[in-house]
Motif scaffolding. Structure first.
Motif, short mmCIF file in Angstrom:
data_model
loop_
_atom_site.label_atom_id
_atom_site.label_comp_id
_atom_site.label_asym_id
_atom_site.label_seq_id
_atom_site.Cartn_x
_atom_site.Cartn_y
_atom_site.Cartn_z
N GLU A 150 0.82 -1.22 0.00
CA GLU A 150 0.00 0.00 0.00
C GLU A 150 0.86 1.27 0.00
OE1 GLU A 150 -2.46 -3.35 1.18
OE2 GLU A 150 -0.53 -2.62 1.98
N VAL A 151 2.05 1.20 0.60
CA VAL A 151 2.95 2.35 0.59
C VAL A 151 3.34 2.71 -0.84
CG1 VAL A 151 5.25 3.18 1.25
CG2 VAL A 151 3.85 1.91 2.90
N ASP A 153 1.82 1.64 -3.63
CA ASP A 153 0.62 2.01 -4.38
C ASP A 153 0.29 3.49 -4.15
OD1 ASP A 153 0.31 -0.53 -5.38
OD2 ASP A 153 -1.19 -1.14 -3.89
N GLY A 154 0.55 3.95 -2.93
CA GLY A 154 0.35 5.37 -2.63
C GLY A 154 1.28 6.26 -3.44
N PHE A 155 2.52 5.84 -3.60
CA PHE A 155 3.47 6.57 -4.46
C PHE A 155 2.91 6.66 -5.88
CE2 PHE A 155 7.91 5.92 -2.34
CZ PHE A 155 7.40 6.39 -1.14
N ARG A 156 2.46 5.52 -6.39
CA ARG A 156 1.95 5.49 -7.77
C ARG A 156 0.72 6.38 -7.93
NH1 ARG A 156 4.53 0.10 -7.95
NH2 ARG A 156 3.12 -0.64 -6.32
N SER A 157 -0.18 6.31 -6.97
CA SER A 157 -1.40 7.14 -7.04
C SER A 157 -1.07 8.62 -7.00
CB SER A 157 -2.35 6.78 -5.89
OG SER A 157 -2.80 5.45 -6.00
N ALA A 158 -0.15 9.00 -6.11
CA ALA A 158 0.22 10.41 -5.98
C ALA A 158 0.91 10.91 -7.24
CB ALA A 158 1.14 10.59 -4.77
N GLN A 159 1.76 10.08 -7.82
CA GLN A 159 2.44 10.49 -9.04
C GLN A 159 1.45 10.64 -10.19
OE1 GLN A 159 5.99 8.34 -10.43
NE2 GLN A 159 5.33 8.82 -12.51
N PHE A 166 3.52 16.05 -6.04
CA PHE A 166 4.16 14.94 -5.35
C PHE A 166 5.68 15.16 -5.27
CE2 PHE A 166 5.46 10.23 -5.71
CZ PHE A 166 5.39 10.04 -4.34
N ASP A 169 6.36 17.55 -2.51
CA ASP A 169 6.10 17.05 -1.16
C ASP A 169 7.21 16.12 -0.65
OD1 ASP A 169 3.73 18.45 -1.29
OD2 ASP A 169 2.50 16.69 -1.79
N TYR A 206 7.03 6.00 -13.01
CA TYR A 206 5.95 5.14 -12.48
C TYR A 206 6.42 3.68 -12.42
CZ TYR A 206 1.10 3.47 -11.88
OH TYR A 206 -0.05 2.89 -11.41
#
Length: 285
Positions: A150-151, A153-159, A166, A169, A206
């Motif tokens: 999930e960590v 996946d969070g990177f991918r979603s934010a990008q 992103f 941040d 990505y």
């Protein structure tokens, strides 16, 4: 001999077998040091090291990984085997022998894979892993201390949602520890991280999240038979030390571990004076 033939060109590109152009810098003479940058940056992230070691009489080389910086914005090959093959093509092109390979974060994984697969025959003398991702970042049954999917996946979603924000941040917060109480924040460092990141291709960036988080370097580390210095900050919020450096050192035949109290992931930039001095001592040992 003409003046032109006496002058060493300081940067250039090579073209790999699949047509990707890899940008590189190549300054100075002497024993070569090859620097491998982290995600989603470029060879510019090594400015403090390149200048320092050039002044110490080394030949300093750094490349932009495919999809990053000034290299081709690839949509294929954004994984560790191809990254290592690209480095092998570069080192062959430059005919490097007795080289020292230094990798930060994702670049540390690239170093491990390259040295394990291509480092024989006198090409590699030593290696350094700084805040590096090996053995494997992802939490699995075999790696219960890793970070959950999930960590990443969070990177991918934010990008995917807003890469530009992103990429503000990350350096403004955990990468350099600027989110810690009392941290001395450098806006220039934040802006330079953003500049480097936005030069690269979003597809390659990505894909690289999977490459740096899910690649297992356990067997690579076991195969390496040159001296390796493992450097890690104990306040690294990007690549936590317990599941990286503290495990890698157990797998290396000739490993040395240096832990830096309170140092962040990007310590080669924020604490370049300390890191450069320790690198120099290791190179000369």
């Amino acid at each position: 001999m003409t003046e032109a033939s006496q002058t060493k060109i300081g940067s250039g590109t090579i073209t790999t077998k699949d047509g990707t152009q890899i940008f590189y810098k190549d300054w100075g003479t002497g024993q070569p040091i090859v620097f491998h940058h982290g995600w989603p940056l470029s060879s510019d992230d090594w400015d403090a090291q390149m200048l320092f070691f050039l002044s110490k009489g080394y030949r300093v080389i750094a490349h932009d990984r495919r999809g990053h910086g000034r290299s081709t914005q690839t949509d294929i090959g954004n994984e560790m085997d191809t990254y290592a093959a690209d480095v092998a093509a570069l080192t062959a092109h430059l005919d490097l022998k007795d080289a020292i390979h230094v990798g930060h974060s994702t670049g540390g994984g690239e170093v491990a894979r390259y040295v394990a697969q291509y480092g024989s025959g006198g090409r590699v003398a030593k290696a350094v892993l700084i805040g590096a991702v090996p053995p494997i970042m992802l939490k699995t049954d075999a790696n219960p201390g890793g970070l959950p999917i999930e960590v990443f996946d969070g990177f991918r979603s934010a990008q995917a949602a807003n890469r530009a924000q992103f990429f503000r941040d990350v350096p403004a917060g955990p990468f350099y520890g600027f989110n810690r109480p009392g941290a001395v924040v450098s806006q220039g460092i934040i802006d330079n991280w953003w500049r480097q990141g936005m030069m690269g291709g979003t597809k390659a960036h990505y894909d690289c999240i999977k490459a740096f988080s899910e690649t297992d370097f356990t067997e690579d580390l076991k195969k390496i038979d040159v001296p390796v210095l493992v450097m890690h900050g104990d306040d690294d919020q990007i690549v936590p030390i317990a599941d990286s450096a503290l495990l890698s050192i157990k797998l290396l035949k000739k490993g040395e571990l240096k832990v830096y109290k309170g140092f962040p992931h990007g310590m080669a930039t924020t604490h370049a004076d300390v890191i450069n001095a320790d690198l120099l001592a290791f190179f000369k040992a």
